[in-house]
Design an enzyme around this catalytic site. Structure first.
Site, mmCIF file in Angstrom:
data_model
loop_
_atom_site.group_PDB
_atom_site.id
_atom_site.type_symbol
_atom_site.label_atom_id
_atom_site.label_comp_id
_atom_site.label_asym_id
_atom_site.label_seq_id
_atom_site.Cartn_x
_atom_site.Cartn_y
_atom_site.Cartn_z
ATOM 1 N N GLY A 29 0.991 -0.972 -0.055
ATOM 2 C CA GLY A 29 0.012 -0.049 -0.179
ATOM 3 C C GLY A 29 0.812 1.278 0.167
ATOM 4 C CB CYS A 238 -25.753 -10.018 -17.685
ATOM 5 S SG CYS A 238 -24.956 -9.808 -19.663
ATOM 6 C CB CYS A 241 -23.958 -14.133 -19.911
ATOM 7 S SG CYS A 241 -23.749 -13.171 -18.179
ATOM 8 C CB CYS A 263 -21.104 -8.737 -18.364
ATOM 9 S SG CYS A 263 -21.953 -10.037 -17.546
ATOM 10 C CB CYS A 269 -20.199 -11.257 -20.944
ATOM 11 S SG CYS A 269 -22.075 -11.170 -21.302
#
Lengths: 277, 274, 248
Positions: A29, A238, A241, A263, A269
């Site tokens: 970080g 979606c 899909c 998606c 997808c």
């Protein structure tokens, strides 16, 4: 190889970046400065991510590049073509097949695996910048863990909108120490940062900073006890899909206000629709 | 007329020596000859309001910056005695991390210009809540309640908790800054001309509020002011500064009513009163 | 019996730097003893240094020469050598002062002005309020004034607020600087009663009263101050009470 060194950057530069990456991995970080090079594209197009990718690519690597989750946008296609040309490596759009994935604004829906590396393109690496313009001061704030102001930002969100309205670049605390900007991924992807089996690298070209989350590192999204961190949810599935779990983009389909949700991750997808197999 | 003296229980001696909170030892901070402060030595006791008075350029603001941990002295020590803690904290011997934490969490600083002490871009509530958040308070509802409570205490309308400080008047901004500073119940507060730049009627309200808060919270305060009327109302003791040095020190009313030093006499006799 | 207060060979002068360092001696070699339950009244013409003495006893003026001591159960305390910070507790708990003039604090109501000495000791607000109101009522201050700041009150009304503030704390040693100066007969009587009650609970008082009648009613002893005046100083040559100069 077309007169370029492998993966475009010279070996000295790649070594310098790798040293910085090692430091970044050692201090999860923490923003490590590096000697950024000019890339053959403007800042804002992923020069930071490309330098990191160039520094870690080996001849056996398989590279995938996504932009907002899609493999077929201009930026993704260009970067993929670039590394095919200057490194002669294999590329793919299939998430599990890639060893290195460079990304702008998304983490793939398909869970990453040990050994994979995700390289994020970062526009503004400093999460404290919104409140403190001085770089010297923000470095000191990180050093002394003076992070109260991060919650000031979330407090303002709730005061103004009734909930934490930050949806992108949602700040996280890495390994209980450094507050980090996860780049403009949707907060939907934040949980994927936590205990990720893949190595996560972040590169900011303009600001010449890189940082990292090593595999299996605890990453916590900042929140309030009575306003806990939540990810986006959609009413819809979606339209292509049928997935109810993925991050959806709204697509306008005609001039009559027709729209659908699909998606954002094209590979996910397509795979679900069986079109890739 | 002589009556026999009444026999009463022996007179009880009150506790005269409150614990020392701040021990200022021979502080010097000079930018040039006579610019800054020199050889300053005093102690602040718990619950005391100490006024530092003098004209512009007398070095009182420099001294305040050194005391408040913002500027290291050329020589001397600022020692903080944490109540209930036997040890001492030498302000400039501890690292910057500990010093900043001390300033942020146990001490408070009220700037003359509220813009220097407030975050002008975020709401009043966020301003009041920031120090609590820095202390680890993570409950939005409680932060908000604390914000409203403190706005009420400093006589601001709690309904304005979501308004930005820039929509407040100067006096309201100053009260908001005080709320932001006092919300963590600091033991020691430094104030730099807290009523400077305010209209007289606004000043009066602020002074009254500060007096009440000092008493209710048991605050110890170092107050820098050039205004002797403000010093008389708020301070228990005074240091009079001139050309970087303390020329006279004592009880506020003694300094103002029976000044000893030529400069103090001049200062006191120069005050206009209606 | 040990006195509560002893003053030995006290002297006071002022040096006026603004007037070429002019040195004025206003008192010399003053000694007195004060016992609990008595009221000692300072006598002498105006300008003789009666207020100056009270102010020195209160730490408001610095003593010149000599010694001022308070006698506690556990021994004496020298006020002439007392560090400034130690006066806070002493004034809060031991020495009270009722001056002629109220120092008005903007926006603070009469009731709060009177409550303040109790609140400073951490007293319960409701109790402090009740006692303040009792005193204000005894002193015949109209109730409609209680919640107003005394800035606009008449001299007599301000003085009654000040008297209430001075007596509410029941200090063991009270310094009274002409507390009855601008009062009518009825309120003077209330003050006399307050003084008698203070005596009864064992308070020692040192006071200045120009009103013959009041003096007769409260004084246990009189202390004429003429003999302690600095010989060089005639009353006319005393520092004036104009601003910027010490009030003698």
């Amino acid at each position: 190889m077309n007169g370029y060194n492998f993966a475009y950057l010279d070996e000295q530069t790649k070594r310098m970046i790798r040293r910085a990456l090692l430091k970044a991995v050692a201090i999860p970080g923490y923003q490590v400065p590096f000697g950024g090079r000019e890339m053959p594209m403007p800042y804002g197009w992923g020069t930071g991510g490309m330098q990191l990718t160039a520094a870690i690519l080996g001849a056996d690597d398989v590279l995938k590049v996504i932009d907002q989750g899609a493999d077929d946008t201009t930026n993704a296609v260009s970067i993929r073509a670039f590394f095919e040309r200057v490194a002669g490596i294999e590329t793919t759009t299939v998430t599990p097949a890639a060893s290195v994935i460079q990304t702008r604004h998304r983490i793939p829906e398909t869970p990453l695996e040990p050994g994979q590396i995700l390289v994020f393109q970062v526009p503004i690496p400093e999460p404290l910048r919104f409140i403190e313009p001085s770089e010297q001061e923000t470095r000191l704030m990180h050093a002394l863990e003076e992070y109260g102001v991060m919650h000031v930002k979330l407090y303002e969100d709730i005061a103004r909108h009734g909930h934490i309205a930050t949806t992108y670049a949602y700040p996280v605390k890495v390994d209980g120490r450094y507050v980090m900007d996860p780049s403009p991924i949707p907060k939907f992807d934040n949980p994927k940062l936590d205990m990720s089996p893949a190595l996560l690298l972040f590169g900011a070209g303009r600001e010449k900073r890189l940082y990292a989350i090593p595999p299996y590192t605890h990453v916590e999204s900042l929140d309030f006890e009575d306003h806990p961190f939540e990810i986006q949810r959609w009413e819809a599935r979606c339209a292509l899909c049928g997935s109810a779990e993925s991050f959806l983009d709204e697509v306008i389909t005609d001039d009559a206000g027709g729209r659908m949700f699909v998606c954002s991750d094209t590979d996910y997808c397509l795979t679900r629709r069986g079109e890739l197999s | 007329m002589k009556r026999p003296a009444l026999s009463a229980p022996a007179l009880a001696r009150p506790e005269l020596d409150r614990p020392v909170l701040l021990d200022v030892q021979d502080i010097t901070r000079l930018y040039g000859p006579g610019k800054g402060c020199e050889a300053i030595d005093f102690r602040l006791h718990a619950g005391e309001v100490l006024g530092i008075v003098g004209e512009s350029g007398s070095g009182k603001s420099t001294l305040l910056r050194v005391l408040a941990g913002l500027e290291a002295p050329d020589a001397g020590r600022v020692v903080y005695h944490r109540p209930g803690d036997a040890g001492e904290t030498d302000l400039y011997a501890i690292g910057e991390a500990r010093r900043r934490a001390l300033l942020r969490l146990e001490w408070g600083l009220v700037h003359q210009n509220p813009r220097d002490g407030l975050r002008m871009g975020v709401s009043a509530g966020a301003n009041v809540g920031e120090r609590l958040m820095a202390l680890g308070q993570r409950h939005y509802g409680q932060l908000r309640a604390a914000g409203q409570d403190w706005m009420t205490q400093v006589e601001l309308d709690p309904a304005r908790i979501d308004d930005a400080p820039r929509t407040f008047s100067g006096g309201m901004q100053q009260r908001l800054q005080i709320a932001r500073t006092l919300v963590t119940r600091p033991r020691l507060v430094f104030m730099d001309e807290p009523t400077g730049g305010l209209d007289v009627s606004v000043q009066a309200r602020l002074l009254d509020m500060l007096r009440t808060l000092v008493r209710q919270l048991g605050l110890s305060v170092v107050l820098v002011t050039h205004d002797l009327a403000v010093a008389r109302l708020l301070a228990h003791r005074l240091l009079v500064m001139r050309r970087g040095r303390v020329v006279e020190a004592g009880l506020t009313d003694q300094i103002l009513d029976d000044p000893q030093h030529a400069y103090t006499q001049l200062l006191v006799s120069s005050v206009l009163t209606p | 019996m040990t006195p509560i207060l002893t003053v030995e060979h006290l002297g006071k002068g002022f040096v006026l730097h603004g007037q070429g360092g002019l040195a004025l001696s206003v008192m010399r070699d003053l000694s007195l003893e004060l016992h609990r339950g008595e009221c000692l009244v300072l006598a002498g013409p105006s300008g003789i240094g009666k207020s100056t003495l009270l102010k020195m006893l209160y730490g408001n003026y610095l003593a010149g020469d000599g010694r001022i001591r308070l006698h506690f159960g556990d021994g004496p305390l020298s006020l002439t050598e007392l560090p400034a910070h130690a006066w806070h507790a002493l004034r809060r708990d031991v020495i009270g002062y009722v001056s002629q003039f109220l120092r008005v604090v903007p926006r603070v109501s009469a009731r709060e002005v009177v409550m303040e000495p109790l609140l400073a000791r951490g007293a319960d607000t409701a109790e402090a309020r009740a006692r303040a109101e009792t005193l204000l009522a005894r002193l015949n201050l109209p109730e409609r004034l209680w919640s107003l700041p005394p800035g606009t009150f008449s001299g007599g009304e301000q003085q009654r607020v000040n008297i209430a503030r001075g007596f509410i704390g029941e200090h063991p040693l009270l310094l009274l600087d002409e507390p009855t100066a601008s009062l009518d007969a009825a309120n003077r009587t209330v003050v006399v009663e307050l003084i008698h009650e203070a005596k009864a609970r064992g308070a020692a008082m040192l006071g200045i009263f120009h009103d013959e009648d009041v003096r007769e009613r409260v004084a246990d002893r009189l202390l004429p101050l003429e003999s302690f005046m600095a010989p060089s100083l005639a009353p006319a040559a005393q520092p004036s009470t104009s601003r910027g100069l010490p009030h003698a």
